[in-house]
Design a protein around this motif. Structure first.
Motif, PDB file in Angstrom:
ATOM      1  N   LYS A  96      14.322  24.107 -24.092  1.00 50.49           N
ATOM      2  CA  LYS A  96      13.507  23.162 -24.878  1.00 50.49           C
ATOM      3  C   LYS A  96      13.142  21.945 -24.039  1.00 50.49           C
ATOM      4  N   THR A  97      13.876  21.766 -22.940  1.00 50.91           N
ATOM      5  CA  THR A  97      13.639  20.595 -22.089  1.00 50.91           C
ATOM      6  C   THR A  97      13.612  21.050 -20.631  1.00 50.91           C
ATOM      7  N   TRP A  98      13.226  20.115 -19.750  1.00 53.15           N
ATOM      8  CA  TRP A  98      13.229  20.414 -18.322  1.00 53.15           C
ATOM      9  C   TRP A  98      14.645  20.752 -17.844  1.00 53.15           C
ATOM     10  N   ASP A  99      15.624  20.026 -18.351  1.00 54.50           N
ATOM     11  CA  ASP A  99      17.003  20.273 -17.922  1.00 54.50           C
ATOM     12  C   ASP A  99      17.447  21.682 -18.316  1.00 54.50           C
ATOM     13  N   ASP A 100      17.079  22.110 -19.511  1.00 49.84           N
ATOM     14  CA  ASP A 100      17.411  23.480 -19.939  1.00 49.84           C
ATOM     15  C   ASP A 100      16.793  24.468 -18.964  1.00 49.84           C
ATOM     16  N   PHE A 101      15.539  24.231 -18.620  1.00 51.01           N
ATOM     17  CA  PHE A 101      14.814  25.144 -17.728  1.00 51.01           C
ATOM     18  C   PHE A 101      15.462  25.175 -16.347  1.00 51.01           C
ATOM     19  N   LEU A 102      15.839  24.006 -15.839  1.00 48.54           N
ATOM     20  CA  LEU A 102      16.484  23.954 -14.516  1.00 48.54           C
ATOM     21  C   LEU A 102      17.817  24.688 -14.539  1.00 48.54           C
ATOM     22  N   ASN A 103      18.563  24.534 -15.616  1.00 49.41           N
ATOM     23  CA  ASN A 103      19.874  25.205 -15.706  1.00 49.41           C
ATOM     24  C   ASN A 103      19.715  26.726 -15.738  1.00 49.41           C
ATOM     25  N   ILE A 104      18.720  27.197 -16.486  1.00 50.46           N
ATOM     26  CA  ILE A 104      18.459  28.637 -16.537  1.00 50.46           C
ATOM     27  C   ILE A 104      18.089  29.133 -15.141  1.00 50.46           C
ATOM     28  N   SER A 105      17.236  28.365 -14.458  1.00 47.29           N
ATOM     29  CA  SER A 105      16.800  28.762 -13.101  1.00 47.29           C
ATOM     30  C   SER A 105      17.986  28.824 -12.154  1.00 47.29           C
ATOM     31  N   ARG A 106      18.898  27.848 -12.280  1.00 47.37           N
ATOM     32  CA  ARG A 106      20.075  27.836 -11.390  1.00 47.37           C
ATOM     33  C   ARG A 106      20.955  29.054 -11.652  1.00 47.37           C
ATOM     34  N   THR A 107      21.094  29.420 -12.899  1.00 42.02           N
ATOM     35  CA  THR A 107      21.907  30.601 -13.252  1.00 42.02           C
ATOM     36  C   THR A 107      21.309  31.852 -12.615  1.00 42.02           C
ATOM     37  N   ILE A 108      20.002  31.981 -12.686  1.00 44.72           N
ATOM     38  CA  ILE A 108      19.316  33.139 -12.091  1.00 44.72           C
ATOM     39  C   ILE A 108      19.511  33.130 -10.576  1.00 44.72           C
ATOM     40  N   ASP A 165      10.647  18.215  -6.998  1.00 45.04           N
ATOM     41  CA  ASP A 165      11.533  18.110  -5.834  1.00 45.04           C
ATOM     42  C   ASP A 165      12.797  18.935  -6.059  1.00 45.04           C
ATOM     43  N   THR A 166      13.320  18.855  -7.275  1.00 36.39           N
ATOM     44  CA  THR A 166      14.536  19.612  -7.619  1.00 36.39           C
ATOM     45  C   THR A 166      14.259  21.109  -7.546  1.00 36.39           C
ATOM     46  N   LEU A 167      13.140  21.527  -8.092  1.00 43.59           N
ATOM     47  CA  LEU A 167      12.784  22.955  -8.063  1.00 43.59           C
ATOM     48  C   LEU A 167      12.765  23.467  -6.619  1.00 43.59           C
ATOM     49  N   TYR A 168      12.188  22.667  -5.711  1.00 44.94           N
ATOM     50  CA  TYR A 168      12.029  23.119  -4.328  1.00 44.94           C
ATOM     51  C   TYR A 168      13.340  23.038  -3.553  1.00 44.94           C
ATOM     52  N   LYS A 169      13.986  21.868  -3.624  1.00 43.09           N
ATOM     53  CA  LYS A 169      15.180  21.659  -2.786  1.00 43.09           C
ATOM     54  C   LYS A 169      16.330  22.567  -3.206  1.00 43.09           C
ATOM     55  N   GLU A 170      16.424  22.911  -4.479  1.00 41.44           N
ATOM     56  CA  GLU A 170      17.534  23.766  -4.933  1.00 41.44           C
ATOM     57  C   GLU A 170      17.189  25.253  -4.819  1.00 41.44           C
ATOM     58  N   GLY A 171      16.051  25.562  -4.203  1.00 43.02           N
ATOM     59  CA  GLY A 171      15.695  26.968  -3.986  1.00 43.02           C
ATOM     60  C   GLY A 171      15.328  27.697  -5.272  1.00 43.02           C
ATOM     61  N   LEU A 172      14.791  26.956  -6.239  1.00 47.45           N
ATOM     62  CA  LEU A 172      14.440  27.591  -7.515  1.00 47.45           C
ATOM     63  C   LEU A 172      13.008  28.143  -7.485  1.00 47.45           C
ATOM     64  N   ILE A 173      12.232  27.709  -6.501  1.00 49.58           N
ATOM     65  CA  ILE A 173      10.896  28.288  -6.253  1.00 49.58           C
ATOM     66  C   ILE A 173      10.879  28.722  -4.778  1.00 49.58           C
ATOM     67  N   GLY A 185       2.683  17.766  -1.453  1.00 50.69           N
ATOM     68  CA  GLY A 185       3.343  16.566  -0.950  1.00 50.69           C
ATOM     69  C   GLY A 185       4.856  16.644  -1.096  1.00 50.69           C
ATOM     70  N   ILE A 186       5.309  17.071  -2.267  1.00 53.61           N
ATOM     71  CA  ILE A 186       6.752  17.200  -2.498  1.00 53.61           C
ATOM     72  C   ILE A 186       7.342  18.238  -1.548  1.00 53.61           C
ATOM     73  N   ILE A 187       6.660  19.383  -1.443  1.00 53.02           N
ATOM     74  CA  ILE A 187       7.193  20.469  -0.617  1.00 53.02           C
ATOM     75  C   ILE A 187       7.215  20.063   0.850  1.00 53.02           C
ATOM     76  N   GLU A 188       6.244  19.255   1.269  1.00 52.21           N
ATOM     77  CA  GLU A 188       6.206  18.802   2.663  1.00 52.21           C
ATOM     78  C   GLU A 188       7.106  17.600   2.913  1.00 52.21           C
ATOM     79  N   GLY A 189       7.800  17.156   1.878  1.00 49.13           N
ATOM     80  CA  GLY A 189       8.776  16.081   2.061  1.00 49.13           C
ATOM     81  C   GLY A 189       8.199  14.678   2.047  1.00 49.13           C
TER      82      GLY A 189
END
Lengths: 276, 468
Positions: B212-224, B279-287, B444-448
């Motif tokens: 329901k939120t970005w945090d929920d989505f990030l947690n699901i992605s981390r589990t995967i 930034d979180t999506l990229y740095k944590e290897g979720l994308i 920009g985010i991906i290039e740091g």
């Protein structure tokens, strides 16, 4: 026909460069701005003109040198008699004849970090531990487009140099062999000097075409990541069609024309000196 | 005089001489007859006049029996697959031709890539078609250029005849693309953006609650990421798709390209939260690391080949290419960012429009009226994966299939147009076309790049584009 398709658009473009013609605004509002567009292009550093000019120059020079060396090597090899030589001559022309969209689509697949065969191969033989981001990282993307341009450009060099090689009489090589010259000496003292005219002509032409090339980079990276591979032609295109600023884009194009004209004048002078 | 032989030889010689003189005389005539500029002039005149002669001849031939149908041009875009959609469109055209035998429609399919440049170049060089699809808000842009044929008379006709179409249209269809009180285009379909996911993977990992939120989505992605070897989330970045990803998540955190006051300011808490999320999506290897180079098709290919657990896309787009994935795919409900007031996501409303340059404005409007009244076949056949703006169409079994049903439930109610929070502005297409958000935010985010640098670039470039 020449006037209709070359001279008229050229003068039309130069005329537009002195106006504030914006394609998204009605024609009635176009007004004369003198050299305003040129001043903007040459003085506003963060507008991207100098960054694009720098990369365009590096890209064009690199593609010229690399495609010349590759073309020269292949021409020397194909000048010898061997079986299926005609087949190889045809195959080596393929990069030149395939449409730019096919080239870009195929290379994007080949270089993909997840399912591209280049990364799969490098990972399997242990040369790399992580996929190389050929198109997703600025430095790698610059190198990739240079190599892509070289791949597209070497067949022209190969053809022209091959024609030059075939015009060199065999008797000269025979005489050199009799005098004890080895292959390297024959190349340096006979082949290369006799190819010089052809080499200069083909290199200058290749430089001009590469400097103006749009599709090879646009279809591969769209000028990214973050404008790192944006050449002048892409800058002109974005400025004209997305920013709507046809006048400003025309001014950049005229500056491009002046730079390339200088290169052409240099070529003509070199030609005359050699003939003189 | 000589004898018979001599006479014959004289005659023969005389004939030969006459023949020779005839030839030479003819050649001399030909030499002197036409000046050197004549043949090139003739060639040019032929090129210019031949089409007119041809049309005239055809007209005469047809005029001898019945009046020739008026031919109008319609520039179309493919909303389905390469094989099916043109067939569906031909069926639609056949219906129109039967109902309107005095109008012949020359429908030309255009490529989606560089659509803006295609239409803009045609309109600016006074070579616009009679009618066309209007992707995004391009009809507003062309209305501002004074190039649009307003369609108010069609709406008036529906009102005066109490047409059932009026009550069947979704709200705002007649007002969505108004330019200074006149109808510049009729939106006719919706292309929403959302996230497809692997229902079997979610089940396997025990993920039962939709995020329901970005945090929920990030947690699901981390589990995967931690429990499988799949890419958690595949997103496209190339072409305009990077900007679509950015807009979709920006909207969920109540950020648009423009503020509610139509000003440009990316230096806000909400936008910085969005950059941190990327930034979180990229740095944590979720994308994937190579995301910058992915097109829409690359991201979808990763998902359909079973290598990604979730993908940002137009839900169930091109599912016909991977039918086995339909059973194990679902659509996430649009969720909300940390500072968002309600779930919101991106949609594109495409319209149909007519051009002022048309030589047959009445026929063009008749075609568009028919188009709005009879376009169901364009959705139900040809693998069209878009959504209509006619309420009754949703009763068709086509929209009861899984993919459509899930998207209608989970995505469409929360989808907003690309110009949100303002109703529209003419530069939407241009900002999308130059990939401003994808280029400076995503890349920009991906290039740091730092957030300050990204914000400065966006402010500068968007302001530059809006300067008129």
């Amino acid at each position: 026909m020449f006037c209709a398709f070359s001279i008229y658009p050229l003068f039309m473009g130069i005329g537009i460069s002195f106006t504030d013609f914006d394609i998204l605004r009605p024609l009635a509002r176009r007004s004369f701005v003198g050299f305003g567009n040129y001043v903007r292009a040459l003085t506003q550093i963060d507008d991207g003109f100098y960054a694009s000019l720098l990369f365009t120059s590096i890209y064009s020079l690199s593609v010229c040198i690399l495609s010349y060396l590759l073309g020269l090597g292949l021409a020397l090899a194909l000048n010898k008699d061997f079986r299926f030589r005609a087949v190889f001559r045809g195959l080596f022309l393929l990069p030149w004849v395939i449409p730019p969209t096919v080239y870009a689509t195929n290379w994007r697949w080949i270089l993909n970090d997840r399912f591209g065969i280049v990364n799969q191969f490098l990972l399997n033989i242990g040369l790399t531990k992580e996929p190389i981001l050929f198109l997703a990282e600025s430095s790698a993307a610059r190198l990739t487009v240079i190599l892509g341009g070289t791949w597209r450009g070497y067949p022209f060099m190969m053809l022209v140099i091959l024609a030059g090689l075939q015009s060199i009489p065999d008797e000269i090589y025979e005489a050199a062999r009799i005098d004890g010259a080895n292959r390297f000496q024959s190349f340096v003292r006979i082949t290369f000097p006799l190819l010089l005219n052809v080499s200069i002509m083909s290199t200058i032409l290749q430089f001009i075409w590469t400097f103006n090339n749009f599709e090879n980079i646009y279809l591969l990276t769209s000028g990214g990541p973050i404008n790192s591979t944006t050449v002048l032609s892409i800058l002109i295109y974005n400025t004209a069609f997305f920013r709507g600023r046809f006048g400003y884009a025309a001014a950049i194009a005229v500056v491009d024309l002046i730079l390339l004209s200088a290169v052409s004048v240099l070529y003509l002078r070199l030609q005359r000196q050699r003939e003189g | 005089m000589k004898g018979g032989d001599g006479k014959e030889s004289m005659n023969k010689e005389f004939c030969e001489t006459r023949k020779r003189h005839k030839l030479e005389g003819g050649m001399e005539m030909r030499k002197g007859m036409f000046p050197s500029w004549f043949v090139p002039l003739l060639a040019v005149l032929s090129l210019v006049l031949l089409p007119a002669v041809d049309v005239g001849a055809a007209g005469q031939k047809e005029g001898a029996t019945t009046a020739a149908p008026v031919e109008i041009t319609f520039w179309n875009f493919n909303y389905g697959d390469a094989a099916g959609y043109p067939k569906a469109f031909q069926k639609f055209l056949d219906g129109f031709s039967k109902a309107n035998p005095d109008i012949k429609v020359n429908a030309q399919m255009q490529a989606w890539s560089n659509w803006l440049q295609t239409l803009l170049t045609a309109v600016s060089s006074k070579a616009a078609p009679d009618t066309s699809i209007s992707p995004s808000t391009s009809c507003i842009m062309f209305a501002n250029m004074g190039e649009v044929l307003f369609l108010d008379s069609i709406a008036d006709e529906w009102k005066s005849s109490n047409s059932p179409v009026l009550s069947d249209l979704m709200p705002d269809v007649l007002t969505a693309y108004n330019y200074k009180g006149n109808i510049a285009g009729f939106p006719w379909l919706v292309g929403p953006r959302g996230i497809m996911y692997r229902t079997d993977i979610f089940e396997q990992l025990g993920i039962t609650q939709m995020p329901k939120t970005w945090d929920d989505f990030l947690n699901i992605s981390r589990t995967i990421r931690d429990k499988t070897d799949l890419v958690p989330f595949a997103i496209p970045c190339q072409n305009q798709d990077g900007s679509h990803v950015a807009l979709h998540f920006m909207f969920s955190n109540d950020v648009g390209v423009l503020t509610k006051d139509s000003t440009v300011n990316f230096d806000t808490k909400n936008f910085r939260e969005f950059l941190t999320f990327l930034d979180t999506l990229y740095k944590e290897g979720l994308i994937p690391k190579g995301t910058i180079s992915y097109t829409f098709d690359d991201a979808l290919k990763l998902y359909y080949s079973g290598k990604a657990a979730m993908v940002f896309t137009q839900p169930f787009a091109q599912i016909a290419t991977a039918p086995e994935m339909e059973k194990v795919s679902g659509v996430l409900r649009t969720f909300v960012g940390p500072s968002g007031t309600s779930p919101k996501g991106l949609k594109w409303d495409d319209a149909i429009m007519a051009y002022k340059q048309s030589k047959y404005p009445e026929q063009a409007k008749r075609f568009l009226k028919y188009y709005m009244e009879n376009n169901l076949v364009l959705f139900t056949e040809g693998n069209n994966f878009f959504y209509p703006l006619r309420k009754s169409y949703f009763e068709d079994p086509h929209f009861k299939t899984k993919g459509f049903r899930l998207t209608i439930e989970n995505v469409i109610p929360y989808a907003v147009g690309a110009s949100w929070p303002v109703p529209y502005y003419e530069e939407v297409g241009a900002i999308d076309g130059e990939r401003i958000l994808g280029k400076y935010a995503l890349e920009g985010i991906i290039e740091g790049k730092s957030q300050d640098e990204i914000i400065a670039n966006l402010n500068k470039n968007i302001k530059d584009m809006l300067k008129r």
